[in-house]
Design a protein around this motif. Structure first.
Motif, PDB file in Angstrom:
ATOM      1  N   GLU A  78      21.768 -29.859 -86.608  1.00 12.03           N
ATOM      2  CA  GLU A  78      20.713 -30.663 -87.209  1.00 12.03           C
ATOM      3  C   GLU A  78      19.366 -30.086 -86.831  1.00 12.03           C
ATOM      4  OE1 GLU A  78      22.962 -33.042 -85.320  1.00 12.03           O
ATOM      5  OE2 GLU A  78      22.183 -32.107 -83.518  1.00 12.03           O
ATOM      6  N   ALA A  79      18.349 -30.507 -87.563  1.00 11.22           N
ATOM      7  CA  ALA A  79      16.993 -29.997 -87.347  1.00 11.22           C
ATOM      8  C   ALA A  79      16.008 -31.147 -87.394  1.00 11.22           C
ATOM      9  CB  ALA A  79      16.645 -28.957 -88.413  1.00 11.22           C
ATOM     10  N   VAL A  80      15.009 -31.084 -86.516  1.00 14.97           N
ATOM     11  CA  VAL A  80      14.008 -32.144 -86.412  1.00 14.97           C
ATOM     12  C   VAL A  80      12.624 -31.549 -86.614  1.00 14.97           C
ATOM     13  CG1 VAL A  80      12.972 -33.887 -84.921  1.00 14.97           C
ATOM     14  CG2 VAL A  80      15.444 -33.469 -84.822  1.00 14.97           C
ATOM     15  N   LEU A  81      11.864 -32.122 -87.544  1.00 15.45           N
ATOM     16  CA  LEU A  81      10.484 -31.719 -87.775  1.00 15.45           C
ATOM     17  C   LEU A  81       9.568 -32.817 -87.245  1.00 15.45           C
ATOM     18  CD1 LEU A  81       8.211 -30.007 -89.024  1.00 15.45           C
ATOM     19  CD2 LEU A  81       8.673 -31.144 -91.211  1.00 15.45           C
ATOM     20  N   VAL A  82       8.772 -32.491 -86.242  1.00 10.52           N
ATOM     21  CA  VAL A  82       7.788 -33.419 -85.690  1.00 10.52           C
ATOM     22  C   VAL A  82       6.456 -33.085 -86.340  1.00 10.52           C
ATOM     23  CG1 VAL A  82       6.726 -34.319 -83.585  1.00 10.52           C
ATOM     24  CG2 VAL A  82       9.083 -33.444 -83.523  1.00 10.52           C
ATOM     25  N   THR A  83       5.978 -33.943 -87.220  1.00 11.25           N
ATOM     26  CA  THR A  83       4.796 -33.608 -87.999  1.00 11.25           C
ATOM     27  C   THR A  83       3.892 -34.819 -88.177  1.00 11.25           C
ATOM     28  OG1 THR A  83       4.031 -32.648 -90.099  1.00 11.25           O
ATOM     29  CG2 THR A  83       5.993 -34.044 -90.198  1.00 11.25           C
ATOM     30  N   ASP A  84       2.613 -34.614 -87.960  1.00  9.61           N
ATOM     31  CA  ASP A  84       1.619 -35.671 -88.123  1.00  9.61           C
ATOM     32  C   ASP A  84       0.247 -35.012 -87.992  1.00  9.61           C
ATOM     33  OD1 ASP A  84      -0.140 -38.063 -87.548  1.00  9.61           O
ATOM     34  OD2 ASP A  84       1.811 -39.065 -87.619  1.00  9.61           O
ATOM     35  N   ARG A  85      -0.711 -35.511 -88.740  1.00  7.38           N
ATOM     36  CA  ARG A  85      -2.069 -34.973 -88.640  1.00  7.38           C
ATOM     37  C   ARG A  85      -2.612 -35.126 -87.220  1.00  7.38           C
ATOM     38  NH1 ARG A  85      -4.298 -31.683 -92.163  1.00  7.38           N
ATOM     39  NH2 ARG A  85      -6.346 -32.513 -91.666  1.00  7.38           N
ATOM     40  N   ALA A  86      -2.115 -36.129 -86.503  1.00 11.54           N
ATOM     41  CA  ALA A  86      -2.589 -36.365 -85.136  1.00 11.54           C
ATOM     42  C   ALA A  86      -2.200 -35.235 -84.192  1.00 11.54           C
ATOM     43  CB  ALA A  86      -2.029 -37.686 -84.614  1.00 11.54           C
ATOM     44  N   SER A  96       3.471 -28.772 -75.552  1.00  7.51           N
ATOM     45  CA  SER A  96       4.591 -29.018 -74.645  1.00  7.51           C
ATOM     46  C   SER A  96       4.793 -30.517 -74.413  1.00  7.51           C
ATOM     47  CB  SER A  96       4.375 -28.299 -73.307  1.00  7.51           C
ATOM     48  OG  SER A  96       3.265 -28.827 -72.606  1.00  7.51           O
ATOM     49  N   TYR A  97       3.709 -31.278 -74.459  1.00  5.81           N
ATOM     50  CA  TYR A  97       3.807 -32.725 -74.290  1.00  5.81           C
ATOM     51  C   TYR A  97       4.587 -33.348 -75.449  1.00  5.81           C
ATOM     52  CZ  TYR A  97       2.290 -37.633 -73.980  1.00  5.81           C
ATOM     53  OH  TYR A  97       2.261 -39.009 -73.910  1.00  5.81           O
ATOM     54  N   VAL A  98       4.265 -32.946 -76.668  1.00  6.11           N
ATOM     55  CA  VAL A  98       4.943 -33.494 -77.849  1.00  6.11           C
ATOM     56  C   VAL A  98       6.398 -33.029 -77.905  1.00  6.11           C
ATOM     57  CG1 VAL A  98       4.969 -33.534 -80.372  1.00  6.11           C
ATOM     58  CG2 VAL A  98       2.794 -33.701 -79.145  1.00  6.11           C
ATOM     59  N   LEU A  99       6.646 -31.746 -77.635  1.00  5.04           N
ATOM     60  CA  LEU A  99       8.020 -31.245 -77.679  1.00  5.04           C
ATOM     61  C   LEU A  99       8.880 -31.897 -76.605  1.00  5.04           C
ATOM     62  CD1 LEU A  99       7.522 -27.430 -78.381  1.00  5.04           C
ATOM     63  CD2 LEU A  99       8.436 -29.159 -79.941  1.00  5.04           C
ATOM     64  N   GLY A 100       8.296 -32.139 -75.438  1.00 10.46           N
ATOM     65  CA  GLY A 100       9.040 -32.828 -74.384  1.00 10.46           C
ATOM     66  C   GLY A 100       9.451 -34.225 -74.825  1.00 10.46           C
ATOM     67  N   ALA A 101       8.522 -34.938 -75.468  1.00 11.45           N
ATOM     68  CA  ALA A 101       8.833 -36.282 -75.975  1.00 11.45           C
ATOM     69  C   ALA A 101       9.899 -36.217 -77.062  1.00 11.45           C
ATOM     70  CB  ALA A 101       7.563 -36.931 -76.513  1.00 11.45           C
ATOM     71  N   ALA A 102       9.830 -35.176 -77.918  1.00  8.36           N
ATOM     72  CA  ALA A 102      10.813 -35.024 -78.993  1.00  8.36           C
ATOM     73  C   ALA A 102      12.207 -34.757 -78.426  1.00  8.36           C
ATOM     74  CB  ALA A 102      10.392 -33.895 -79.922  1.00  8.36           C
ATOM     75  N   ILE A 103      12.292 -33.944 -77.373  1.00  7.92           N
ATOM     76  CA  ILE A 103      13.601 -33.634 -76.784  1.00  7.92           C
ATOM     77  C   ILE A 103      14.195 -34.874 -76.118  1.00  7.92           C
ATOM     78  CG2 ILE A 103      14.770 -32.256 -75.006  1.00  7.92           C
ATOM     79  CD1 ILE A 103      12.816 -29.977 -75.734  1.00  7.92           C
ATOM     80  N   ARG A 104      13.362 -35.693 -75.507  1.00  8.41           N
ATOM     81  CA  ARG A 104      13.864 -36.961 -74.953  1.00  8.41           C
ATOM     82  C   ARG A 104      14.408 -37.859 -76.069  1.00  8.41           C
ATOM     83  NH1 ARG A 104       8.949 -36.724 -71.975  1.00  8.41           N
ATOM     84  NH2 ARG A 104       9.282 -36.045 -69.824  1.00  8.41           N
ATOM     85  N   TRP A 208      10.014 -36.810 -87.824  1.00 11.01           N
ATOM     86  CA  TRP A 208       9.404 -37.787 -86.935  1.00 11.01           C
ATOM     87  C   TRP A 208       7.890 -37.629 -86.971  1.00 11.01           C
ATOM     88  CZ3 TRP A 208      13.179 -36.427 -82.382  1.00 11.01           C
ATOM     89  CH2 TRP A 208      14.427 -37.044 -82.626  1.00 11.01           C
ATOM     90  N   THR A 209       7.199 -38.749 -87.042  1.00 12.94           N
ATOM     91  CA  THR A 209       5.740 -38.758 -87.022  1.00 12.94           C
ATOM     92  C   THR A 209       5.260 -39.494 -85.779  1.00 12.94           C
ATOM     93  OG1 THR A 209       5.553 -40.841 -88.245  1.00 12.94           O
ATOM     94  CG2 THR A 209       5.726 -38.807 -89.558  1.00 12.94           C
ATOM     95  N   MET A 210       3.964 -39.665 -85.678  1.00 13.60           N
ATOM     96  CA  MET A 210       3.389 -40.369 -84.536  1.00 13.60           C
ATOM     97  C   MET A 210       3.966 -41.780 -84.407  1.00 13.60           C
ATOM     98  SD  MET A 210       1.215 -39.864 -82.100  1.00 13.60           S
ATOM     99  CE  MET A 210       0.570 -40.927 -80.807  1.00 13.60           C
ATOM    100  N   ALA A 211       4.296 -42.396 -85.524  1.00 14.99           N
ATOM    101  CA  ALA A 211       4.836 -43.757 -85.515  1.00 14.99           C
ATOM    102  C   ALA A 211       6.178 -43.840 -84.803  1.00 14.99           C
ATOM    103  CB  ALA A 211       4.969 -44.268 -86.944  1.00 14.99           C
ATOM    104  N   ASP A 212       6.890 -42.692 -84.712  1.00 11.23           N
ATOM    105  CA  ASP A 212       8.197 -42.677 -84.052  1.00 11.23           C
ATOM    106  C   ASP A 212       8.084 -42.512 -82.540  1.00 11.23           C
ATOM    107  OD1 ASP A 212      10.183 -42.718 -86.362  1.00 11.23           O
ATOM    108  OD2 ASP A 212       8.858 -41.057 -86.956  1.00 11.23           O
TER     109      ASP A 212
END
Length: 274
Positions: A78-86, A96-104, A208-212
């Motif tokens: 599977e693949a996850v795209l973390v995307t948001d204007r923020a 690294s902060y966002v990717l760490g949160a995504a991996i959790r 996943w966006t900021m709302a997630d």
């Protein structure tokens, strides 16, 4: 296993926004960072040997979905795209902060993560900081500059690798979970199979966006969370060089012509070179 990848601008087409000193990505052809692809290949190799689940994650604009589909075609589950204007304008600390949160969040969705793969660096940033940064965020051991994965002991929860150092090769071993940053010498990237390409064409990456991420600190993301200050950026000016083609004659005659162009022919003769 989780593989962090990044869609980067083709280095031949890079443009820079003179106003905010950031890369212009819109309209610029992109490729998946090739160091990251070697990380994916190693995860897939371990999957083939031991059985595992491989999740690919990237933070980027919506068009990064294309790179994720390429990873799916090669065999990622599977693949996850973390995307948001923020998230835009992030430096390595914010990334690294966002990717760490995504991996959790990936752990919460699909189970414990035992290994994380990153390329040693990206073609655009070229810092080599994101992988170690993610390891620190997740409080994982890290093995950098990996040129060979010697053994993955699933029962003991241990990983042994070879690391390419400036003065030689180091053999290192640590326990899982662990993050590895890899070199291109690690392996050869496989080609996508026809079934893989068909699956990728139909696949829609998880987005996943900021709302997630309701717990995410907004002061640590995007430009606001990026302490790196770029003083100045510019594209080097292309200069044309005058060249002379020498050919079509005997080697001795070519040598004389080169010498004549460089020193007028006198110095080489005096030194006995001709």
């Amino acid at each position: 296993m989780v593989v962090c990848v990044k869609q980067v601008p083709d280095s031949r087409e890079i443009r820079i926004d003179p106003k905010n000193n950031t890369l212009i990505r819109q309209g610029v052809p992109s490729i998946v960072n090739f160091y990251d692809m070697h990380g994916l290949e190693e995860a897939l190799r371990i999957k083939d040997e031991l059985g595992a689940r491989v999740t690919v994650v990237t933070m980027g604009p919506p068009q990064a979905e294309k790179g994720l589909k390429e990873c799916i075609s090669l065999g990622a589950d599977e693949a996850v795209l973390v995307t948001d204007r923020a998230f835009a304008g992030a430096d390595t600390l914010a990334t690294s902060y966002v990717l760490g949160a995504a991996i959790r969040k990936i752990e919460a969705a699909w189970g414990p993560v035992h290994m994380v793969f990153c390329g040693k660096q990206t073609l655009d940033g070229d810092t080599g900081q994101v992988g170690p940064g993610v390891a620190c965020r997740l409080e994982m051991d890290q093995l950098t500059y990996v040129c060979k994965v010697e053994k993955v002991d699933e029962e003991a929860g241990r990983v042994r690798v070879r690391r390419q150092m400036e003065d030689g090769v180091e053999v290192a071993e640590t326990s899982m979970p662990v993050l590895l940053t890899v070199l291109k010498e690690l392996n050869r990237i496989r080609r996508a199979t026809l079934p893989g390409m068909v699956r990728a064409a139909r696949y829609k990456p998880v987005q996943w966006t900021m709302a997630d991420f309701p717990e995410m600190d907004r002061s640590k993301i995007g430009l606001k969370g990026s302490p790196t200050v770029v003083g100045r950026t510019w594209v080097p000016e292309i200069k044309k060089a005058n060249t002379v083609h020498i050919g079509g004659a005997a080697p001795e005659a070519q040598a004389e012509e080169v010498a004549a162009a460089l020193w007028g022919g006198e110095l080489p003769r005096k030194l006995g070179w001709l």
